[in-house]
Design an enzyme around this catalytic site. Structure first.
Site, PDB file in Angstrom:
ATOM      1  N   GLY A  42      34.391 -47.527  -1.093  1.00  0.00           N
ATOM      2  CA  GLY A  42      35.576 -46.702  -0.884  1.00  0.00           C
ATOM      3  C   GLY A  42      36.373 -47.278   0.282  1.00  0.00           C
ATOM      4  O   GLY A  42      35.805 -47.630   1.313  1.00  0.00           O
ATOM      5  N   GLU A  88      28.027 -55.413 -12.926  1.00  0.00           N
ATOM      6  CA  GLU A  88      28.159 -56.653 -12.154  1.00  0.00           C
ATOM      7  C   GLU A  88      26.982 -57.583 -12.438  1.00  0.00           C
ATOM      8  O   GLU A  88      27.153 -58.786 -12.591  1.00  0.00           O
ATOM      9  CB  GLU A  88      28.176 -56.347 -10.660  1.00  0.00           C
ATOM     10  CG  GLU A  88      29.363 -55.537 -10.208  1.00  0.00           C
ATOM     11  CD  GLU A  88      29.245 -55.255  -8.728  1.00  0.00           C
ATOM     12  OE1 GLU A  88      28.655 -54.218  -8.377  1.00  0.00           O
ATOM     13  OE2 GLU A  88      29.703 -56.076  -7.927  1.00  0.00           O
ATOM     14  N   MET A  95      26.996 -47.608   0.200  1.00  0.00           N
ATOM     15  CA  MET A  95      25.716 -46.932   0.377  1.00  0.00           C
ATOM     16  C   MET A  95      24.516 -47.870   0.595  1.00  0.00           C
ATOM     17  O   MET A  95      23.379 -47.401   0.553  1.00  0.00           O
ATOM     18  CB  MET A  95      25.457 -46.001  -0.824  1.00  0.00           C
ATOM     19  CG  MET A  95      26.545 -44.940  -0.985  1.00  0.00           C
ATOM     20  SD  MET A  95      26.291 -43.857  -2.389  1.00  0.00           S
ATOM     21  CE  MET A  95      24.821 -42.963  -1.892  1.00  0.00           C
ATOM     22  N   GLU A  96      24.752 -49.168   0.774  1.00  0.00           N
ATOM     23  CA  GLU A  96      23.603 -50.081   0.866  1.00  0.00           C
ATOM     24  C   GLU A  96      23.715 -51.214   1.888  1.00  0.00           C
ATOM     25  O   GLU A  96      22.705 -51.664   2.444  1.00  0.00           O
ATOM     26  CB  GLU A  96      23.340 -50.765  -0.505  1.00  0.00           C
ATOM     27  CG  GLU A  96      23.004 -49.846  -1.652  1.00  0.00           C
ATOM     28  CD  GLU A  96      24.243 -49.249  -2.311  1.00  0.00           C
ATOM     29  OE1 GLU A  96      25.367 -49.780  -2.081  1.00  0.00           O
ATOM     30  OE2 GLU A  96      24.115 -48.244  -3.025  1.00  0.00           O
ATOM     31  N   ASP A 152      37.898 -46.977  -4.827  1.00  0.00           N
ATOM     32  CA  ASP A 152      38.494 -45.655  -4.567  1.00  0.00           C
ATOM     33  C   ASP A 152      38.843 -45.583  -3.091  1.00  0.00           C
ATOM     34  O   ASP A 152      38.519 -46.489  -2.323  1.00  0.00           O
ATOM     35  CB  ASP A 152      37.476 -44.559  -4.946  1.00  0.00           C
ATOM     36  CG  ASP A 152      36.189 -44.697  -4.148  1.00  0.00           C
ATOM     37  OD1 ASP A 152      36.119 -44.150  -3.048  1.00  0.00           O
ATOM     38  OD2 ASP A 152      35.250 -45.388  -4.591  1.00  0.00           O
TER      39      ASP A 152
HETATM   40  N1  ADE Z   1      30.982 -46.805  -3.341  1.00  0.00           N
HETATM   41  C1  ADE Z   1      32.183 -46.805  -3.949  1.00  0.00           C
HETATM   42  N2  ADE Z   1      32.955 -45.796  -3.496  1.00  0.00           N
HETATM   43  C2  ADE Z   1      32.205 -45.134  -2.578  1.00  0.00           C
HETATM   44  C3  ADE Z   1      32.429 -44.000  -1.782  1.00  0.00           C
HETATM   45  N3  ADE Z   1      33.581 -43.325  -1.851  1.00  0.00           N
HETATM   46  N4  ADE Z   1      31.432 -43.591  -0.956  1.00  0.00           N
HETATM   47  C4  ADE Z   1      30.269 -44.254  -0.894  1.00  0.00           C
HETATM   48  N5  ADE Z   1      29.994 -45.329  -1.651  1.00  0.00           N
HETATM   49  C5  ADE Z   1      30.963 -45.777  -2.472  1.00  0.00           C
END
Ligand code: ADE
Length: 241
Positions: free
Chosen positions: A70, A4, A184-185, A208
């Site tokens: 996700g 990105e 995660m951020e 996902d």
């Molecule tokens: N970033 C993309 N998919 C994720 C997931 N399943 N868990 C945590 N961070 C993500």
């Protein structure tokens, strides 16, 4: 993600790097505006450090965060885009001293994204999703079955864990039923921006469903879909501000 950032740097011909805390911060112009582009790195602490440098050293007047996530909410599918209204650290738990998910000494469990900045981001994302052929080659659209990618707005969860089992995503859904996506951020960066009093907005492409198949094709999806989406959304957002 690296891909990105690379897509943004391709649109910033005057970008020059400066390394702070081991991270290259790229100063330059995007759509005629002065910007600093940087990889947040992965996880809440890394992203908070990056955000603190952006705010303190570069005096960023606003922070736009892009990435993948996700999908948790019903109907939040791979290829959809989520613009955060609120962000929460799902792994914050200082109970019984403080309520579960509350960030100690802030009184907050949810950090609000800046409304006008998020409106601009959502407007830009809607335009990009309405014209997929302009942003993705037919092979990418076919490979990830993206014909009907949709925009969602709401709660985004962050934690220091890649959620890769159906059991864990079910537990997050049960605990926080209005959550749309997990990454995660974002909530860490939102907290840092809150402390500085600087507007923050976040957009995530769903890579996902945070289940047992979450790792499949992750890298490929980021390179082929999330990266062109993020660059197009950020560029359009800048022209709307
Ligand atoms: N970033 C993309 N998919 C994720 C997931 N399943 N868990 C945590 N961070 C993500």
């Amino acid at each position: 993600m690296h891909e990105e950032l690379a897509a943004l740097l391709a649109a910033m011909p005057d970008a020059q790097p400066e390394t702070v805390a081991g991270r290259p911060f790229w100063r330059g112009h995007l759509e005629g505006r002065p910007v600093v582009a940087v990889l947040s790195r992965i996880g809440k602490v890394a992203a908070a450090t990056t955000a603190a440098v952006l705010l303190d050293r570069y005096g960023a007047p606003a922070v736009l965060f892009t990435g993948v996530a996700g999908g948790l909410g019903a109907g939040v599918s791979v290829g959809d885009v989520v613009v955060a209204r609120e962000l929460l650290q799902h792994d914050m738990d200082a109970s019984p001293l403080f309520p579960r998910h509350q960030v100690p000494l802030t009184g907050l469990t949810r950090f609000a994204a800046d409304a006008p900045l998020s409106e601009a981001l959502a407007g830009a994302a809607a335009e990009v999703l309405a014209d997929l052929p302009a942003h993705l080659p037919p092979e990418a659209r076919a490979e990830f079955a993206l014909a009907g990618a949709r925009l969602h707005r709401g709660l985004v969860l962050s934690g220091d864990r890649f959620v890769a089992t159906a059991a864990e995503s079910a537990a997050l859904r049960a605990e926080l039923p209005d959550a749309l996506a997990v990454e995660m951020e974002g909530a860490a960066v939102a907290q840092v921006c809150h402390d500085w009093g600087v507007p923050f907005a976040a957009v995530r492409t769903i890579s996902d469903r945070a289940d047992d198949a979450a790792h499949t094709d992750f890298g490929r999806f980021v390179a082929r879909v999330a990266s062109p989406f993020s660059a197009a959304i950020v560029r359009r957002c800048l022209t709307r501000l």
